[in-house]
Design a protein around this motif. Structure first.
Motif, PDB file in Angstrom:
ATOM      1  N   LEU A  46       0.824  -1.207   0.000  1.00  0.00           N
ATOM      2  CA  LEU A  46       0.000   0.000   0.000  1.00  0.00           C
ATOM      3  C   LEU A  46       0.859   1.259   0.000  1.00  0.00           C
ATOM      4  O   LEU A  46       0.562   2.236  -0.698  1.00  0.00           O
ATOM      5  N   ILE A  47       1.935   1.244   0.782  1.00  0.00           N
ATOM      6  CA  ILE A  47       2.836   2.400   0.824  1.00  0.00           C
ATOM      7  C   ILE A  47       3.483   2.627  -0.534  1.00  0.00           C
ATOM      8  O   ILE A  47       3.586   3.759  -1.024  1.00  0.00           O
ATOM      9  N   ILE A  48       3.923   1.541  -1.185  1.00  0.00           N
ATOM     10  CA  ILE A  48       4.530   1.658  -2.512  1.00  0.00           C
ATOM     11  C   ILE A  48       3.542   2.238  -3.512  1.00  0.00           C
ATOM     12  O   ILE A  48       3.887   3.116  -4.325  1.00  0.00           O
ATOM     13  N   MET A  49       2.291   1.773  -3.458  1.00  0.00           N
ATOM     14  CA  MET A  49       1.284   2.275  -4.388  1.00  0.00           C
ATOM     15  C   MET A  49       0.988   3.746  -4.143  1.00  0.00           C
ATOM     16  O   MET A  49       0.828   4.524  -5.096  1.00  0.00           O
ATOM     17  N   ASN A  50       0.930   4.168  -2.887  1.00  0.00           N
ATOM     18  CA  ASN A  50       0.657   5.572  -2.585  1.00  0.00           C
ATOM     19  C   ASN A  50       1.836   6.461  -2.979  1.00  0.00           C
ATOM     20  O   ASN A  50       1.631   7.572  -3.492  1.00  0.00           O
ATOM     21  N   ILE A  51       3.056   5.989  -2.761  1.00  0.00           N
ATOM     22  CA  ILE A  51       4.230   6.750  -3.187  1.00  0.00           C
ATOM     23  C   ILE A  51       4.251   6.878  -4.710  1.00  0.00           C
ATOM     24  O   ILE A  51       4.564   7.937  -5.267  1.00  0.00           O
ATOM     25  N   THR A  52       3.892   5.788  -5.386  1.00  0.00           N
ATOM     26  CA  THR A  52       3.818   5.823  -6.848  1.00  0.00           C
ATOM     27  C   THR A  52       2.815   6.869  -7.321  1.00  0.00           C
ATOM     28  O   THR A  52       3.070   7.600  -8.292  1.00  0.00           O
ATOM     29  N   ALA A  53       1.661   6.940  -6.638  1.00  0.00           N
ATOM     30  CA  ALA A  53       0.651   7.936  -7.001  1.00  0.00           C
ATOM     31  C   ALA A  53       1.199   9.349  -6.868  1.00  0.00           C
ATOM     32  O   ALA A  53       0.994  10.203  -7.750  1.00  0.00           O
ATOM     33  N   VAL A  54       1.925   9.617  -5.780  1.00  0.00           N
ATOM     34  CA  VAL A  54       2.490  10.956  -5.564  1.00  0.00           C
ATOM     35  C   VAL A  54       3.545  11.272  -6.622  1.00  0.00           C
ATOM     36  O   VAL A  54       3.573  12.379  -7.193  1.00  0.00           O
TER      37      VAL A  54
END
Length: 274
Positions: A256-264
């Motif tokens: 989840l953290i990786i996906m949110n960082i990717t979004a940013v």
């Protein structure tokens, strides 16, 4: 009055952050001992010492690979039509109200819908494709709403300038409006995927298995995902399985953290390009 509300908000936020930190620390302390390569390479087992979540991790990745293109095409396509092409009349407002309502419907309702529609009507059985389509229904309203908001944020002057240069409606949408709205659209899509990867109830409703010692080889195979494997471990009485569940939660949090960082990162990259 405003100062009191601000203080209350800050206090509630601080308590929430503190509680989250305590919870994460507790999970890490319990699961760190089982956060080993065996967790990623072993299949589930009745013996905690040899249990892993390989099938669950692969199942979650397969789900995302199916959900992402389908939900992106249909979600963004629906948002473009509603925002750029559909007439602003009563029927459009009804559709818009329904989409906004569906975005807040409990996930278990989508599980019942997926069970009725894909498992029984289309006879796709309790398979990977049934689960992916069910989760697609879950995230579609979220993607549509996010994409619409991103399209609304594009200045009207950009559209007018494109029309003034002789561009058609579709050329204006595809070459001017859509690139400008892409950062917001991608952020909404990735956050919707983050919700999909953490959902359990819809997949339990359509019959995703809690014990899978194999990898799905085709779309009609049975499957499991990370949240269901965590649920299976946490429901067992042995302490070792609870520690494995904590390690599984760590894997889910990292994803989840990786996906949110990717979004940013994607949002910042496309905003700089614009």
């Amino acid at each position: 009055m405003d100062t009191t509300l601000k203080l209350l908000f800050l206090a509630a936020t601080s308590i929430g952050i503190l509680a989250l930190m305590v919870l994460i620390i507790d999970i890490v302390m319990d699961g760190l001992g089982h956060f080993t390569p065996d967790l990623f390479t072993n299949y589930p087992s009745r013996r905690p010492s040899s249990a892993g979540m390989k099938s669950a991790i692969v199942g979650s990745i397969y789900m995302l690979l199916i959900i992402l293109p389908v939900s992106f095409v249909f979600g963004v396509g629906a948002a473009i039509y509603l925002e750029e092409y559909a007439k602003k009349n009563r029927l459009t407002r009804i559709f818009q109200l329904n989409i906004s309502t569906l975005a807040g419907v409990p996930s278990i309702v989508y599980g019942i819908l997926g069970l009725t529609l894909f498992v029984r009507w289309f006879m796709l059985e309790r398979s990977l494709i049934s689960g992916a389509f069910t989760m697609t229904l879950l995230v579609l309203p979220i993607i549509i709403v996010a994409a619409q908001e991103a399209l609304k944020a594009v200045p009207k002057a950009r559209r007018d300038a494109s029309f003034a240069l002789g561009a058609t409606k579709w050329q204006t949408v595809s070459r001017s409006v859509l690139p400008s709205a892409l950062p917001g659209i991608l952020t909404g899509v990735i956050l919707a995927m983050s919700r999909a990867i953490g959902e359990t109830a819809p997949l339990v409703m359509i019959g995703a298995l809690t014990y899978v010692a194999f990898l799905p080889e085709k779309l009609t195979d049975q499957f499991t995902v990370i949240p269901i494997q965590i649920y299976n471990w946490i429901s067992r009485p042995q302490t070792e399985f609870h520690e494995l569940a904590a390690a599984g939660i760590m894997v889910l949090l990292i994803m989840l953290i990786i996906m949110n960082i990717t979004a940013v990162l994607l949002r910042n990259k496309f905003q700089k390009n614009i």
